[in-house]
Structure formats: C-alpha cells, structure tokens
Motif scaffolding. Structure first.
Motif, PDB file in Angstrom:
ATOM      1  N   VAL A  85       0.644  -1.294   0.035  1.00  0.00           N
ATOM      2  CA  VAL A  85       0.161  -0.056  -0.052  1.00  0.00           C
ATOM      3  C   VAL A  85       1.007   1.306   0.130  1.00  0.00           C
ATOM      4  O   VAL A  85       0.616   2.030  -0.709  1.00  0.00           O
ATOM      5  N   VAL A 110       0.515   4.107  -2.720  1.00  0.00           N
ATOM      6  CA  VAL A 110       0.135   5.356  -2.409  1.00  0.00           C
ATOM      7  C   VAL A 110       1.339   6.642  -3.057  1.00  0.00           C
ATOM      8  O   VAL A 110       1.126   7.545  -3.283  1.00  0.00           O
ATOM      9  N   PRO A 170      -5.507   5.248   1.634  1.00  0.00           N
ATOM     10  CA  PRO A 170      -6.101   4.005   1.829  1.00  0.00           C
ATOM     11  C   PRO A 170      -7.230   4.033   2.535  1.00  0.00           C
ATOM     12  O   PRO A 170      -7.518   4.884   3.522  1.00  0.00           O
ATOM     13  N   ARG A 194      -7.375   0.681   6.486  1.00  0.00           N
ATOM     14  CA  ARG A 194      -7.554   2.244   7.228  1.00  0.00           C
ATOM     15  C   ARG A 194      -7.835   1.746   8.842  1.00  0.00           C
ATOM     16  O   ARG A 194      -7.242   2.411   9.566  1.00  0.00           O
ATOM     17  N   LEU A 237      -7.959  -4.511  -0.764  1.00  0.00           N
ATOM     18  CA  LEU A 237      -7.703  -2.969  -0.240  1.00  0.00           C
ATOM     19  C   LEU A 237      -8.595  -1.956  -1.013  1.00  0.00           C
ATOM     20  O   LEU A 237      -8.974  -2.305  -2.283  1.00  0.00           O
ATOM     21  N   ASP A 238      -8.574  -0.833  -0.483  1.00  0.00           N
ATOM     22  CA  ASP A 238      -9.515   0.257  -1.184  1.00  0.00           C
ATOM     23  C   ASP A 238      -8.655   1.290  -1.064  1.00  0.00           C
ATOM     24  O   ASP A 238      -8.033   1.895   0.079  1.00  0.00           O
ATOM     25  N   ILE A 239      -8.649   2.213  -2.135  1.00  0.00           N
ATOM     26  CA  ILE A 239      -7.807   3.472  -2.041  1.00  0.00           C
ATOM     27  C   ILE A 239      -8.703   4.403  -2.762  1.00  0.00           C
ATOM     28  O   ILE A 239      -9.258   4.371  -3.938  1.00  0.00           O
ATOM     29  N   MET A 266      -6.915  -4.784  -5.271  1.00  0.00           N
ATOM     30  CA  MET A 266      -7.093  -3.468  -4.775  1.00  0.00           C
ATOM     31  C   MET A 266      -8.298  -2.732  -5.619  1.00  0.00           C
ATOM     32  O   MET A 266      -8.467  -2.909  -6.821  1.00  0.00           O
TER      33      MET A 266
END
Ligand code: DGT
Ligand code: CA
Ligand code: CA
Length: 569
Positions: free
Chosen positions: A166, A170, A184, A189, A198-200, A241
């Motif tokens: 991550v 980022v 994130p 988070r 994963l979530d961004i 992601m």
C-alpha cells in the motif's frame, strides 16, 4: 521490478520446487534470497543498473544473481514459468495445509489428480485419501478439520503483508501531477489484523493518468476491471485493490463511506435519517442540498459526533463516546518505551544478547526483557534451570557494560499440560520478569486450560501472561477459555496481559484487550522478536491496542522506566 516482487517470485519458485521434491539446499537458497531481498533498502534493479555485483549481498550466489538479472531484464523467470505450467496453483494451497506438506501434496496431485482445496475436501469426504500410500485415516481427518479455515484464510492477507505494498502504491500515485489526495480506506485504514482487499481513494484532475499509473505499477499483476472512476487490480501475493477516483467536494464522505466498517456505516446512515438527512458516498444531503462532504470531520460534526478514529469504527460503543466527546486519545508507536518479550541465540533467536540490546537502543527503547524459552520447548532448545542461570549471568554482564537502557533477566516459561510451570519457583523467583505462556496442549478442554492459566496467574513470580490464547491467525484457533474469568483473576493477582505484536498472533485480540483495560489490567505490547528486525513489529501491536481503544496510560510499556519498575513483582 522492485525487491518485493522479485522476492515473491523466489518464494513461489521455492514452493514449486518443494512440491517437485527438489534438493532442499536449493530450495533453502531461494527462500534465503527472498528474505535478503525483503531486508535490503536499495532497489536491486537500481543496484544492477549501477553495475553492482549482487553476489556481494549475503545469501546471493552466482545462480541467484543471474536469476535476479533475468527477472529485472525480462520481467519473468523461465524456470518459474515452466514449473507453473507443470503444477497447478491450487496444489500450493494444499501443501500449506497443516499436516500435508510438499510430499503429500505431490502425491495427491499425481495419484488422485487433486489440484485445489475443493477437490481435496471432496476426496477426503469420500474417504479416498486414507488409502493412499503414506497417508492414514488420521491424515484424512486432519485435512477435513483444517480445510475450511484454510480456504477462508487464503482469501485474507495479514495487514503487515499489505502495508508495504500500500505504501509503495500510495507513494507512486501521490507523486502524479494530477493527484491531490491519495488515501487508503477500508479495513486497511481501520488497521484490521487481516485485510480482504484494499481500497484506495484518490482525488485527481486526470482520472486516466491515475488509472494508468496504477495499471503500470510494478506491484500490479493484472487489471481486473476498469470503469469510469473505479479500477480493480490484482497485486502480487494475490491481493486485490479497488481504486476509486472521487470529486474533491465528496472526498470526506467517500472516505467515511469506504472506510467502513459496514456496521459503523449502518449506524451513521440511521443517525442521518433521524435528522431527515441522507448520507451516501457523495455527501450528507438535505434533499438536493449538500450539508457536508468535503472532510470526514464535517460529516461527523453534522451528525452530532466527534471524528471517530478509523480503528474504532466497528459499532462497538464508539458512538456513545463520540456523542459525548469522550473518545480516548489512542496510544501511538512513539509512546512505547520498552519491549518485554524477545529471544536470543540462547534459544531460537538469531541474534546475540549484545545485538538485541543494541537493536532495542536503536529503536529508542529504554528498557527490555530478554525472555528465552524454557526447557519444554525442545524444538527451540529451551533452557533448564542451569542453562538459564548461566544465560542470566551473561545478560547481567552485558547489561552492566551497556548504558542508556535497562535490561531485565526474563524467561518465557511454559505452562505445562498438567497445569504446572516448566521451571521451579526458586528459579522463577530469581527472574526480573516472568512471562508465562501456553505453547502445547492448546486443544485441551476448557477446564484444563483454565486450570493451567490459573496456576500461572496465582504464582507470585509470574508478571504477565504472554500471547494468552495461543492463536495463530488463519492457521489455528486459540485455546478455549472463559476470557472474562481469566482477566478477572489476572486483575485480582496483579498479573499483566500481553498484546503480542507479531502479525500472525496479535493476541490478546482487540475486544479482550478492551475488557482487560476495563478491569484496570496493565497491557504490555511486546514484539516477541526472534531477530533484531523482529523488533519492528511493535507497530502492529500498537494498532491492535488502538483498535481496543487503549491510551498510552493503559499500556505498561509506555511508562518511563521509573514508573514501569513499580509494576514489577
Ligand atoms: P475487507 O476488505 O473484507 O477486509 O473489509 P472492508 O471493510 O475493507 O470491506 P470492503 O472492501 O468490502 O468495503 C470497503 C468499505 O466500503 C466497507 O468497510 C464499508 C463500505 N461498504 C462496502 N460495501 C458497502 C455496503 O454495501 N454498504 C455500506 N454501507 N458500506 C459498504
Ligand atoms: Ca477492503
Ligand atoms: Ca473493496
């Protein structure tokens, strides 16, 4: 091609070679190389460009250096591609099942053409496995007992494994000209122990630039889906992601929405409805009009709440605290001053007493306890009374010469299956710090586990219970016990409780740590380091403590040495 990607290819190569029954030394060489690569801070592809001879790195011989060069130049490894064509990927999952291993996985594949966990389960249920050469009814039972958990854990990734990936993504996205916010969200988070995906979230003037940058990132193996504002990719290590590009005026609302948890968000939406408002990922609305949305703070404020730290967003009492402005100030890594669980070469650690002390000082610790294993742990060369006393003498000698840090002579003493301790009281009495733990017999019934823990808690020499449940996340559940009773007893006998910071343990888990805090039990966050770099896992323990709602005050090893000393028996 970055180091982690190369390392993960070597790991995969080692796994596949193991299934093929290759030479163990070769397999070990690839695994060691992978560790080496994950540990060096320079990128090997840059090193190669600069003309560095990679064989100067420890664990990297000629063959490995050539393979790294091949990977950096071509992006693939011929040998790995060949092996992948021969062994289906599901066979690796089978290999990792407890009690199976590479030889049995290979037999299952060759004899019964079993290529994944589903097929294995069906075969085990049909009783086809016990008749194979080298297998027994016991193996079949153990496969059935473990397979569902394995199938589940396969889909989740340790937070600690996800974190460096991550961070790198980022960093890349934040460096783009078009991006403002790159953050994130999701379970990552919230610092959950494991993440499903994963979530961004990104704000940007140029959606294509962001999506292309992610698609072309070294850590991305495949773009699974690309829409107008959302892109889903698969990273190395099988992790997926979701990237979402959101408008700046909705950024806070989107962060709130996609951070979750679902349970927390349900309560948020209901609160909004009670005020005749609608909350969604675009903002908080009164009819068509946006009331809040640019920042999370204003969304919470509009609903009469203080901003809730992501770690607490699980609908476990955070709303009452946020309404009354009574949310705790959560502990941070900077608060930590001591580390009270670690190993040396005396048992199964890889570093000497000196090296561990030095590493602890470098990390700013003011006091540590060296806690090697007691004799029951034969696999780790556990210490009997004589060896332990010699070891303590060595620790004292080194400690006397060392300035700027207090070093406690400790022991990680096993609580044996018969509810006695692994070392006699007169030895434990000489220790500065006694960490009592369950390692064996975790499947004993609740009453016996209770009896064992009570023996430790009532022993006047025991300072703390280490990794209290013994769970290994995704691999084995903890021992069965009535935690509330254990905690009550610990409070009565002034025994502390550990949050073991190792990413696969995180034991106590958050809700139990919160219960311990309510009883006034000091919590110690410990790394259980078996090497100098093992001390770096402290951050994961701190995250766990934050999820439990703990402040620096609740953590024994955030106190100064003078204050901490008062807690010792
Ligand atoms: P994970 O990925 O399983 O570790 O857990 P999360 O919490 O990251 O869940 P994920 O990735 O499915 O979704 C990210 C966040 O988006 C989630 O925490 C809350 C929000 N979210 C997703 N689906 C829904 C939904 O159907 N309703 C609501 N209210 N929120 C959702
Ligand atoms: Ca997620
Ligand atoms: Ca997701």
């Amino acid at each position: 091609m970055n180091n982690e990607r190369i390392a993960s290819q070597f790991d995969e190569l080692a796994d596949l070679l193991e299934i093929q029954g290759a030479n163990p030394f070769r397999i070990r060489a690839y695994r060691n190389a992978s560790r080496t690569l994950e540990g060096i801070t320079d990128s090997v592809s840059s090193l190669l460009e600069e003309g560095t001879d990679l064989t100067e790195l420890s664990g990297i011989g000629k063959d490995l250096a050539a393979k790294i060069a091949e990977l950096v130049e071509s992006g693939t490894l011929e040998q790995l591609e060949e092996l992948k064509a021969e062994v289906p990927p599901g066979v690796l999952d089978i290999m990792r099942l407890p009690g199976v291993g590479p030889k049995k996985a290979a037999t299952l594949f060759k004899e019964l053409n079993i290529t994944n966990l589903d097929e294995l389960k069906a075969a085990a249920q049909a009783g086809e496995i016990q008749n194979l050469k080298g297998f027994a009814k016991k193996t079949e039972d153990s496969i059935l007992a473990n397979i569902d958990q394995a199938a589940k854990s396969k889909e989740r990734t340790f937070f600690a494994t996800a974190e460096p990936l991550v961070e790198q993504i980022v960093e890349t996205l934040a460096a783009l000209a078009s991006t403002q916010q790159v953050t994130p969200a999701g379970s990552f988070r919230r610092r959950k122990e494991t993440v499903g995906d994963l979530d961004i979230l990104v704000t940007s003037d140029d959606v294509d630039e962001v999506m292309d940058a992610l698609a072309n990132h070294d850590l991305v193996e495949e773009v699974l889906q690309r829409g107008e504002t959302k892109q889903r990719v698969r990273l190395i290590k099988g992790l997926e992601m979701d990237l979402r590009v959101v408008p700046a005026k909705s950024y806070g609302a989107a962060m709130q929405y996609f951070t979750g948890s679902k349970e927390h968000n349900i309560v948020m939406r209901k609160r909004a409805q009670k005020q005749n408002l609608e909350l969604n990922e675009y903002g908080l609305f009164s009819g068509e009009e946006s009331v809040a949305g640019e920042t999370e703070e204003e969304v919470y404020e509009a609903l009469g709440l203080a901003w809730v730290p992501p770690e607490l967003r699980e609908d476990r009492g955070e709303f009452e605290l946020a309404e009354n402005n009574r949310l705790p100030e959560l502990v941070t890594l900077d608060d930590i001053r001591g580390d009270l669980h670690m190993h040396t070469t005396a048992t199964d650690g890889t570093a000497t007493i000196e090296e561990m002390i030095d590493a602890a000082k470098k990390r700013g610790r003011k006091y540590i306890a060296i806690t090697d294993h007691s004799k029951r742990v034969t696999m780790a060369n556990g210490l009997d009374a004589d060896r332990l006393r010699t070891h303590w003498n060595e620790i004292r000698e080194v400690a006397e010469k060392t300035k700027g840090i207090q070093v406690l002579c400790g022991i990680e003493c096993d609580i044996l299956e018969d509810a006695t301790l692994d070392l006699p009281d007169d030895v434990l009495e000489e220790a500065d710090w006694v960490l009592a733990v369950l390692h064996y017999g975790l499947k004993q019934d609740k009453q016996q586990i209770h009896k064992r823990l009570m023996t430790a808690i009532k022993n006047p020499n025991v300072d703390i219970i280490g990794h209290p449940t013994g769970r290994i996340i995704g691999k084995r559940p903890g021992a069965e016990m009535e935690m509330s009773e254990i905690l009550k007893a610990a409070a009565d006998h002034e025994v502390m409780m550990e949050i073991n910071a190792h990413p696969s343990r995180l034991d106590l888990h958050a809700q139990h740590a919160a219960a311990a805090k309510d009883l006034g039990i000091p919590i110690v966050i410990s790394t259980d380091a078996h090497s100098t770099s093992g001390m770096d896992v402290m951050r994961y323990g701190v995250f766990q403590a934050r999820r439990a709602g703990l402040s620096a005050n609740d953590i024994a090893n955030s106190r100064s040495w003078t204050q901490f000393k008062k807690l010792l028996k």
